[in-house]
Design a protein around this motif. Structure first.
Motif, mmCIF file in Angstrom:
data_model
loop_
_atom_site.group_PDB
_atom_site.id
_atom_site.type_symbol
_atom_site.label_atom_id
_atom_site.label_comp_id
_atom_site.label_asym_id
_atom_site.label_seq_id
_atom_site.Cartn_x
_atom_site.Cartn_y
_atom_site.Cartn_z
ATOM 1 N N ASP A 187 5.479 0.018 13.176
ATOM 2 C CA ASP A 187 4.155 -0.583 13.120
ATOM 3 C C ASP A 187 3.526 -0.356 11.746
ATOM 4 N N LEU A 188 3.680 0.878 11.246
ATOM 5 C CA LEU A 188 3.106 1.230 9.950
ATOM 6 C C LEU A 188 3.745 0.428 8.823
ATOM 7 N N MET A 189 5.073 0.253 8.912
ATOM 8 C CA MET A 189 5.793 -0.445 7.848
ATOM 9 C C MET A 189 5.698 -1.960 8.016
ATOM 10 N N GLY A 190 5.209 -2.417 9.172
ATOM 11 C CA GLY A 190 5.125 -3.860 9.403
ATOM 12 C C GLY A 190 6.481 -4.504 9.568
#
Lengths: 193, 194
Positions: free
Chosen positions: B87-90
């Motif tokens: 999620d953080l890295m997309g």
């Protein structure tokens, strides 16, 4: 007051840069896979477009016309846009590394977003005043943001629906963009500028 | 001739001014290293177990931040950490590797243990208790199944067992929603016709 409203309406809906002038298609398709990224991209483009259209108007009026250097218009405007993009890239990297990661290559590519240069050159061609050129730049950016976020929302919903294998990914995205463009043609009778 | 001079001078001056502004902005918005590394590092369990193939959690987060490593290599973190990093890295979440799916647990065969304390020093999460010349044992709740204690044991008395599912951790499987079911049916329908 009516004039301001008309300029905004014209730039956002009637002469929408992405869907009726077909400028700035690359980030429109590239950064629309997630709504969060699309929102971030929209704000970055809004910042660059508004500032670029005002700065290029100032340069045109107070540097290029007095020195009779109108033929240097393009290179001057590109310099303005490139500096602004560099500036916002540093700012986003500092303030929101997650957004920086999400935008990736499309952030420096705002430099080559033809909608940004397009709005600066159209302002000069249409001989706008300072205020109207700033408004036109802002309106064009809002129009870009509107269709980008709408499109990202559509793509997110399409992602989870059962789509025939043949249309998965880019084909359906392109068809969706075409349909949105058809829908925006409906606004063309709204105002004439 | 003067026109050309004006053009060169004005363009040069303009480029210089924008360059100076950007140089100042570079100073103001200066950042040390990649802030993504710290964000990913904060999500990792900090067991420094090395099961991801990197010498610790920090090197792994550096590799993920620079897109050199996939997001699914952290074994102790499991699916939860993998989803957070993705999620953080997309990026799209990735399945954990199959061998990591069954959680493992270290077990000391106490009658063979010579009390050398080597495994205690090797344990990254301090899950092994014991004293010199005393039997050692593993605290099951804290063991991450990293296997780092197996190698140093001189008498090979440590086994890796499949972690038993505790009754406190068991839950009913999630229900299949109607919508998901319809999707499955439609996809099967398409597949059978293709």
């Amino acid at each position: 007051m009516t004039e301001i409203a008309l300029i905004l309406l014209s730039a956002v809906l009637v002469n929408n840069f992405v869907l009726t002038k077909f400028l700035g298609i690359c980030p429109f398709l590239g950064t629309s896979s997630k709504v969060e990224t699309a929102v971030g991209m929209s704000f970055a483009v809004m910042f660059v477009m508004t500032l670029a259209s005002t700065a290029s108007w100032l340069v045109q009026q107070y540097v290029l016309i007095p020195l009779q250097l109108e033929y240097l218009q393009t290179i001057f405007f590109i310099l303005i846009i490139a500096s602004l993009v560099q500036f916002i890239e540093m700012m986003i990297h500092k303030t929101s590394p997650v957004l920086y990661q999400g935008l990736g290559i499309f952030l420096p590519l705002i430099t080559t977003n033809c909608a940004v240069l397009g709005v600066a050159i159209l302002n000069v061609q249409q001989e706008q005043t300072f205020l109207t050129s700033a408004l036109y730049g802002f309106g064009a950016a809002v129009g870009f943001a509107l269709v980008l976020i709408l499109f990202a929302g559509l793509r997110e919903r399409i992602e989870v629906s059962p789509v025939p294998e043949l249309f998965k990914g880019s084909p359906l995205a392109l068809i969706t963009a075409g349909m949105m463009s058809l829908a925006f043609m409906g606004f063309s009778g709204l105002v004439k500028i | 001739m003067t026109g050309l001079l004006y053009a060169l001078a004005s363009f040069g001056a303009f480029a210089l001014v924008s360059g100076i502004i950007l140089a100042i902005a570079q100073k103001v918005f200066h950042i040390d290293g990649d802030p993504m590394v710290d964000k990913i590092d904060a999500l990792l369990p900090q067991t420094q177990c090395g099961q991801c193939g990197y010498p610790g959690c920090k090197p792994y987060s550096e590799a993920v931040a620079s897109s050199q490593a996939e997001v699914n290599h952290c074994v102790p973190g499991g699916e939860r950490v993998m989803l957070q990093i993705a999620d953080l890295m997309g990026v799209e979440p990735k399945e954990l590797e199959a061998e990591a799916a069954a959680p493992m647990l270290a077990f000391v065969r106490e009658d063979e243990c010579i009390g050398c304390t080597l495994c205690i020093k090797a344990c990254p999460v301090d899950a092994i208790i014991g004293a010199p010349k005393q039997y050692h044992t593993v605290v099951a709740d804290h063991c991450t199944g990293c296997t780092l204690c197996v190698e140093p044991c001189p008498v090979d008395c440590i086994d890796m067992l499949v972690k038993p599912e505790l009754i406190e951790h068991w839950s009913w499987p999630l229900p299949e929603t109607k919508r998901a079911q319809q999707g499955h049916e439609r996809r099967d329908h398409h597949a059978s016709h293709a």
